[in-house]
Design a protein around this motif. Structure first.
Motif, PDB file in Angstrom:
ATOM      1  N   PRO A  88     -13.046   1.761  -2.136  1.00 51.68           N
ATOM      2  CA  PRO A  88     -11.803   2.030  -2.876  1.00 51.68           C
ATOM      3  C   PRO A  88     -12.097   2.791  -4.165  1.00 51.68           C
ATOM      4  CG  PRO A  88     -11.950  -0.293  -2.264  1.00 51.68           C
ATOM      5  CD  PRO A  88     -13.277   0.330  -1.945  1.00 51.68           C
ATOM      6  N   LEU A  89     -11.217   3.711  -4.492  1.00 59.67           N
ATOM      7  CA  LEU A  89     -11.326   4.490  -5.727  1.00 59.67           C
ATOM      8  C   LEU A  89     -10.037   4.270  -6.517  1.00 59.67           C
ATOM      9  CD1 LEU A  89     -12.766   6.584  -7.534  1.00 59.67           C
ATOM     10  CD2 LEU A  89     -11.630   8.371  -6.177  1.00 59.67           C
ATOM     11  N   MET A 131       0.845  -1.189   0.000  1.00 59.40           N
ATOM     12  CA  MET A 131       0.000   0.000   0.000  1.00 59.40           C
ATOM     13  C   MET A 131       0.884   1.244   0.000  1.00 59.40           C
ATOM     14  SD  MET A 131      -3.159   0.770   2.452  1.00 59.40           S
ATOM     15  CE  MET A 131      -4.178   2.167   2.166  1.00 59.40           C
ATOM     16  N   ILE A 132       0.524   2.201  -0.800  1.00 62.58           N
ATOM     17  CA  ILE A 132       1.290   3.439  -0.942  1.00 62.58           C
ATOM     18  C   ILE A 132       0.895   4.391   0.187  1.00 62.58           C
ATOM     19  CG2 ILE A 132       1.858   5.327  -2.504  1.00 62.58           C
ATOM     20  CD1 ILE A 132       2.570   2.487  -3.569  1.00 62.58           C
ATOM     21  N   ASN A 133       1.900   5.060   0.770  1.00 64.26           N
ATOM     22  CA  ASN A 133       1.592   5.951   1.892  1.00 64.26           C
ATOM     23  C   ASN A 133       1.010   7.283   1.402  1.00 64.26           C
ATOM     24  OD1 ASN A 133       3.706   7.955   1.530  1.00 64.26           O
ATOM     25  ND2 ASN A 133       5.143   6.416   2.265  1.00 64.26           N
ATOM     26  N   LEU A 134       0.343   7.965   2.324  1.00 63.80           N
ATOM     27  CA  LEU A 134      -0.338   9.227   1.997  1.00 63.80           C
ATOM     28  C   LEU A 134       0.607  10.303   1.490  1.00 63.80           C
ATOM     29  CD1 LEU A 134      -3.037   9.754   4.776  1.00 63.80           C
ATOM     30  CD2 LEU A 134      -3.389   9.471   2.340  1.00 63.80           C
ATOM     31  N   GLU A 135       1.797  10.371   2.052  1.00 63.88           N
ATOM     32  CA  GLU A 135       2.744  11.417   1.648  1.00 63.88           C
ATOM     33  C   GLU A 135       3.124  11.277   0.178  1.00 63.88           C
ATOM     34  OE1 GLU A 135       3.133   9.638   4.606  1.00 63.88           O
ATOM     35  OE2 GLU A 135       2.218  11.312   5.684  1.00 63.88           O
ATOM     36  N   TYR A 187      -9.669  18.131  -3.803  1.00 67.89           N
ATOM     37  CA  TYR A 187     -10.554  17.572  -2.786  1.00 67.89           C
ATOM     38  C   TYR A 187      -9.899  16.339  -2.162  1.00 67.89           C
ATOM     39  CZ  TYR A 187     -14.690  15.536  -0.603  1.00 67.89           C
ATOM     40  OH  TYR A 187     -15.574  14.994   0.297  1.00 67.89           O
ATOM     41  N   LEU A 188      -9.349  15.481  -2.976  1.00 66.03           N
ATOM     42  CA  LEU A 188      -8.661  14.286  -2.470  1.00 66.03           C
ATOM     43  C   LEU A 188      -7.488  14.663  -1.570  1.00 66.03           C
ATOM     44  CD1 LEU A 188      -8.580  12.046  -5.685  1.00 66.03           C
ATOM     45  CD2 LEU A 188     -10.142  11.876  -3.739  1.00 66.03           C
ATOM     46  N   LEU A 189      -6.741  15.697  -1.987  1.00 66.31           N
ATOM     47  CA  LEU A 189      -5.592  16.152  -1.185  1.00 66.31           C
ATOM     48  C   LEU A 189      -6.001  16.561   0.222  1.00 66.31           C
ATOM     49  CD1 LEU A 189      -3.463  18.334  -3.641  1.00 66.31           C
ATOM     50  CD2 LEU A 189      -2.739  16.253  -2.455  1.00 66.31           C
ATOM     51  N   ASN A 190      -7.200  17.088   0.353  1.00 69.84           N
ATOM     52  CA  ASN A 190      -7.657  17.618   1.640  1.00 69.84           C
ATOM     53  C   ASN A 190      -8.506  16.652   2.453  1.00 69.84           C
ATOM     54  OD1 ASN A 190      -6.476  20.269   1.491  1.00 69.84           O
ATOM     55  ND2 ASN A 190      -7.868  20.604  -0.229  1.00 69.84           N
ATOM     56  N   HIS A 191      -8.658  15.418   1.978  1.00 66.18           N
ATOM     57  CA  HIS A 191      -9.489  14.444   2.690  1.00 66.18           C
ATOM     58  C   HIS A 191      -8.758  13.107   2.784  1.00 66.18           C
ATOM     59  CE1 HIS A 191     -12.397  17.540   1.627  1.00 66.18           C
ATOM     60  NE2 HIS A 191     -13.064  17.127   2.698  1.00 66.18           N
ATOM     61  N   ASP A 192      -8.041  12.944   3.890  1.00 70.01           N
ATOM     62  CA  ASP A 192      -7.232  11.743   4.089  1.00 70.01           C
ATOM     63  C   ASP A 192      -8.054  10.453   4.064  1.00 70.01           C
ATOM     64  OD1 ASP A 192      -5.089  13.415   4.315  1.00 70.01           O
ATOM     65  OD2 ASP A 192      -4.765  13.071   6.464  1.00 70.01           O
ATOM     66  N   ALA A 193      -9.275  10.515   4.557  1.00 69.04           N
ATOM     67  CA  ALA A 193     -10.117   9.312   4.586  1.00 69.04           C
ATOM     68  C   ALA A 193     -10.347   8.787   3.177  1.00 69.04           C
ATOM     69  CB  ALA A 193     -11.445   9.613   5.266  1.00 69.04           C
ATOM     70  N   ILE A 194     -10.501   9.680   2.218  1.00 69.09           N
ATOM     71  CA  ILE A 194     -10.705   9.270   0.828  1.00 69.09           C
ATOM     72  C   ILE A 194      -9.361   8.914   0.189  1.00 69.09           C
ATOM     73  CG2 ILE A 194     -11.575   9.955  -1.436  1.00 69.09           C
ATOM     74  CD1 ILE A 194     -13.498  11.859   0.014  1.00 69.09           C
ATOM     75  N   LEU A 195      -8.365   9.765   0.417  1.00 68.01           N
ATOM     76  CA  LEU A 195      -7.047   9.549  -0.187  1.00 68.01           C
ATOM     77  C   LEU A 195      -6.448   8.210   0.249  1.00 68.01           C
ATOM     78  CD1 LEU A 195      -5.051  10.795  -2.123  1.00 68.01           C
ATOM     79  CD2 LEU A 195      -4.017  12.024  -0.207  1.00 68.01           C
ATOM     80  N   ASN A 196      -6.761   7.790   1.464  1.00 61.94           N
ATOM     81  CA  ASN A 196      -6.296   6.476   1.935  1.00 61.94           C
ATOM     82  C   ASN A 196      -6.852   5.340   1.091  1.00 61.94           C
ATOM     83  OD1 ASN A 196      -4.438   6.463   4.072  1.00 61.94           O
ATOM     84  ND2 ASN A 196      -6.007   7.248   5.456  1.00 61.94           N
TER      85      ASN A 196
END
Length: 181
Positions: free
Chosen positions: A93-94, A1-5, A31-40
């Motif tokens: 998942p997206l 899994m790729i990390n958020l950073e 929007y994705l950048l500002n929402h970790d729950a989605i970006l995860n």
């Protein structure tokens, strides 16, 4: 899994560097950048259209739609609809495919790209490449058959077996005539 950073670094670079076809794609990426729950739950893949929920974003140099969401058997190009689908189903998942020139050589892209779990090995091979591999296989097979026949002819000569020599020579000649050589 790729990390958020790493995902954040790639999206930031993308938004700042690449000219996307649809301005709404920038809004969604921000929007994705500002929402970790989605970006995860974001997974960057090739052929996102083959996933249960895939978003394809393209730059201006690509010959395809600039923003398309594929969900099961449907596709959506309306940015508002895509945004709401992402927002409302943030726990799912997206899978995102980003299409831009020379992406395969981009280090940030290579850092975030993952295997598409919905593709078979054959989906990854283009039709052209498949035909080239098939032709190469046929060529190798033909060479091996000729090699086998020549070995049999040589064995017949070595054992001084005229019947075997005539039989394998005929087989060799048939093979040559069949292949046009």
């Amino acid at each position: 899994m790729i990390n958020l950073e790493d995902k954040r670094a790639f999206i930031t670079w993308l938004v700042e560097t690449i000219t996307l076809k649809e301005k709404e794609a920038y809004w969604i990426l921000n929007y994705l950048l500002n929402h970790d729950a989605i970006l995860n739950r974001v997974v960057f893949v090739e052929q996102a259209d083959k996933t249960p929920r895939g978003l394809v974003i393209a730059d201006t140099r690509e010959n395809q739609d600039g923003l398309v969401l594929f969900k099961e058997t449907q596709s959506f190009t309306d940015a508002q609809q895509i945004f709401h689908e992402i927002r409302m189903n943030y726990k799912d998942p997206l899978y995102i495919e980003i299409c831009f020139k020379n992406r395969e050589f981009n280090q940030l892209y290579q850092t975030v790209i993952e295997d598409n779990p919905f593709l078979s090995a054959f989906d990854l091979i283009s039709t052209e490449m498949f035909h080239r591999i098939e032709e190469d296989f046929k060529q190798k097979q033909s060479e091996k058959e000729v090699e086998y026949l020549l070995t049999k002819i040589n064995d017949a000569i070595d054992s001084n077996n005229q019947q075997e020599f005539i039989y394998w020579s005929d087989e060799y000649q048939k093979r040559k005539n069949k292949s046009g050589g």
